[in-house]
Motif scaffolding. Sequence first.
Motif, short mmCIF file in Angstrom:
data_model
loop_
_atom_site.label_atom_id
_atom_site.label_comp_id
_atom_site.label_asym_id
_atom_site.label_seq_id
_atom_site.Cartn_x
_atom_site.Cartn_y
_atom_site.Cartn_z
N TYR A 1 0.84 -1.21 0.00
CA TYR A 1 0.00 0.00 0.00
C TYR A 1 0.87 1.25 0.00
CZ TYR A 1 -3.12 3.59 1.98
OH TYR A 1 -3.82 4.74 2.22
N ASN A 2 1.88 1.27 0.87
CA ASN A 2 2.76 2.44 0.96
C ASN A 2 3.53 2.68 -0.34
OD1 ASN A 2 1.97 3.04 3.56
ND2 ASN A 2 3.64 1.88 4.52
N LYS A 3 3.90 1.59 -1.02
CA LYS A 3 4.65 1.72 -2.27
C LYS A 3 3.78 2.37 -3.35
CE LYS A 3 8.10 1.17 -5.10
NZ LYS A 3 9.36 1.93 -4.93
N VAL A 4 2.54 1.88 -3.50
CA VAL A 4 1.69 2.46 -4.55
C VAL A 4 1.32 3.90 -4.20
CG1 VAL A 4 -0.66 1.74 -3.81
CG2 VAL A 4 -0.09 1.89 -6.24
N LYS A 5 1.15 4.18 -2.91
CA LYS A 5 0.86 5.56 -2.48
C LYS A 5 2.02 6.49 -2.84
CE LYS A 5 -0.67 8.23 1.53
NZ LYS A 5 -0.87 8.25 2.99
N GLU A 6 3.22 6.01 -2.60
CA GLU A 6 4.43 6.78 -2.92
C GLU A 6 4.51 7.09 -4.43
OE1 GLU A 6 8.97 5.41 -3.54
OE2 GLU A 6 8.10 4.75 -1.64
N GLY B 1 1.88 12.86 -8.99
CA GLY B 1 0.91 13.94 -8.83
C GLY B 1 -0.46 13.54 -9.37
N ASP B 2 -0.80 12.24 -9.20
CA ASP B 2 -2.04 11.67 -9.75
C ASP B 2 -3.17 11.84 -8.73
OD1 ASP B 2 -4.05 10.05 -10.75
OD2 ASP B 2 -2.76 8.33 -11.17
N ILE B 3 -3.86 12.95 -8.83
CA ILE B 3 -4.90 13.31 -7.83
C ILE B 3 -6.07 12.33 -7.86
CG2 ILE B 3 -6.56 15.12 -7.17
CD1 ILE B 3 -4.40 17.10 -8.44
N LYS B 4 -6.46 11.93 -9.08
CA LYS B 4 -7.59 11.01 -9.23
C LYS B 4 -7.32 9.67 -8.51
CE LYS B 4 -10.65 9.12 -12.79
NZ LYS B 4 -10.76 8.80 -14.23
N SER B 5 -6.11 9.12 -8.74
CA SER B 5 -5.74 7.84 -8.10
C SER B 5 -5.62 8.01 -6.58
CB SER B 5 -4.44 7.29 -8.67
OG SER B 5 -4.62 6.88 -10.00
N MET B 6 -5.10 9.15 -6.15
CA MET B 6 -4.96 9.39 -4.72
C MET B 6 -6.33 9.44 -4.04
SD MET B 6 -2.91 9.57 -2.24
CE MET B 6 -1.26 9.94 -2.84
N LYS B 7 -7.31 10.03 -4.72
CA LYS B 7 -8.67 10.07 -4.17
C LYS B 7 -9.24 8.66 -4.02
CE LYS B 7 -10.28 14.72 -5.28
NZ LYS B 7 -11.05 15.55 -6.22
N LYS B 8 -8.97 7.81 -5.03
CA LYS B 8 -9.43 6.41 -4.98
C LYS B 8 -8.79 5.70 -3.79
CE LYS B 8 -10.47 5.46 -9.82
NZ LYS B 8 -9.96 4.88 -11.07
N LEU B 9 -7.49 5.92 -3.61
CA LEU B 9 -6.77 5.27 -2.51
C LEU B 9 -7.29 5.76 -1.16
CD1 LEU B 9 -4.45 3.18 -2.32
CD2 LEU B 9 -2.88 5.08 -1.95
N GLU B 10 -7.50 7.06 -1.05
CA GLU B 10 -7.98 7.63 0.21
C GLU B 10 -9.41 7.20 0.52
OE1 GLU B 10 -7.21 11.76 -0.44
OE2 GLU B 10 -5.13 11.65 0.32
N SER B 11 -10.18 6.87 -0.53
CA SER B 11 -11.58 6.50 -0.33
C SER B 11 -11.76 5.20 0.46
CB SER B 11 -12.29 6.34 -1.68
OG SER B 11 -11.87 5.15 -2.33
N ILE B 12 -10.71 4.37 0.49
CA ILE B 12 -10.85 3.09 1.21
C ILE B 12 -10.56 3.24 2.71
CG2 ILE B 12 -10.32 1.73 -0.85
CD1 ILE B 12 -7.56 1.10 0.36
N GLU C 1 -9.24 -4.85 -3.70
CA GLU C 1 -9.48 -4.66 -5.14
C GLU C 1 -9.00 -3.28 -5.60
OE1 GLU C 1 -13.05 -5.12 -8.43
OE2 GLU C 1 -13.52 -5.46 -6.32
N VAL C 2 -9.29 -2.26 -4.80
CA VAL C 2 -8.85 -0.89 -5.14
C VAL C 2 -7.32 -0.81 -5.15
CG1 VAL C 2 -8.84 1.54 -4.38
CG2 VAL C 2 -10.95 0.19 -4.23
N VAL C 3 -6.69 -1.36 -4.12
CA VAL C 3 -5.22 -1.33 -4.01
C VAL C 3 -4.59 -2.08 -5.18
CG1 VAL C 3 -3.23 -2.04 -2.61
CG2 VAL C 3 -5.23 -1.02 -1.50
N ARG C 4 -5.11 -3.28 -5.48
CA ARG C 4 -4.54 -4.10 -6.57
C ARG C 4 -4.68 -3.40 -7.93
NH1 ARG C 4 -2.45 -6.11 -2.88
NH2 ARG C 4 -2.74 -8.19 -2.02
N LYS C 5 -5.82 -2.76 -8.16
CA LYS C 5 -6.02 -2.06 -9.44
C LYS C 5 -5.02 -0.91 -9.59
CE LYS C 5 -10.78 -3.09 -10.76
NZ LYS C 5 -12.19 -2.65 -10.71
N LEU C 6 -4.81 -0.19 -8.50
CA LEU C 6 -3.84 0.91 -8.54
C LEU C 6 -2.41 0.38 -8.68
CD1 LEU C 6 -5.48 3.27 -5.90
CD2 LEU C 6 -5.33 3.67 -8.36
N GLN C 7 -2.12 -0.73 -8.00
CA GLN C 7 -0.80 -1.35 -8.17
C GLN C 7 -0.61 -1.77 -9.63
OE1 GLN C 7 -1.08 -4.43 -5.16
NE2 GLN C 7 0.15 -3.26 -3.70
N GLY C 8 -1.67 -2.29 -10.25
CA GLY C 8 -1.62 -2.67 -11.66
C GLY C 8 -1.37 -1.46 -12.55
#
Length: 321
Positions: free
Chosen positions: A150-155, A161-172, A191-198
């Motif tokens: 989780y921390n890696k994908v957040k980093e 500077g991907d605001i849209k993805s950050m909002k998805k991550l923060e939503s969980i 599922e959210v974390v894996r999609k963002l990792q992908g």
Amino acid sequence: MKNTRLINVEEYAPINGINQYLYHLGTSYDNPVMLFLHGGPGSAESLFTRVFQGKWEDIYTVVHWDQRGTGKTLIRNPDKLPTIDLVLQDLFEVIQHLKKKYNKQKIVLIGHSWGSVLGSVFIRKYPEEIAYYIGVAQVIDMLENERVGYNKVKELIEQAGDIKSMKKLESIGEYPGNRVLFNKEFLKKVEVVRKLQGKYGIGIKLDLSTWITVFKSPIFKFSDIIAFMKIFRANAKLHEFLGDFNLRTDDANYEVPIYYILGDNDWQAPYVIAQRYFEEIEAPNKGIFIIPNAGHMTMMEQPDLFFNALLEINKIEEIMI
């Protein structure tokens, strides 16, 4: 020149009270027998042999086992569902079956992801059965896995500077929490974390050509898809065990040689955790191979580099024997 495949056998072997599926491929009865423990729990990798395994069969007889609650074994035994104790006993009996069939004193064990959990527990309990163990996408601590991934994908999202993805991550909300529980709420977060990792190239990579190879596998049946859809229900008890799994609750002393093959882009079972733990391991022999540009499906993403690691391990162990 590639050897001719001498061994090409599908069977349902009587294991621990039920018939369980085994798929044997190899080129010589003299080669060591390697038992492949698939991931999941519940993700049969017997269907992927053509993606990564061709060269392996020159140096090993490779046996895939659809574990209780998985694949063809699940279809044959829909009500015989796994617990960790049952699967450990199943594994012991599969090994006895292989030792007898191939006239071997010990078996080589290779575990991928969930299979690395099962393999690591087994070799502590029955070290005398195993020539050596290979952990691929080795899981050390499930809770730490999820935190680090989780921390890696957040980093990476922050760096981009991907605001849209950050909002998805923060939503969980908080992730993974104080304990990994594979309930509906947690699975939605995963599922959210894996999609963002992908999206950021650190998740599982299975492209269309891989799936085409799976569907063209000589052992593929439509029922394999049905089995795959039943993974979480069939393996609920194993997911419970996996959620709390932590190799560090015991010391890092092993009675069998230990080898890890890790992808340097694996952030699902983050390689950095296994790399750190490996340094603590005391074993008759040990080795670690970090495969560049490979993720969680290490052997599928870099098959040639993976095989080179297997060749080296095989040579070391031949010398040791």
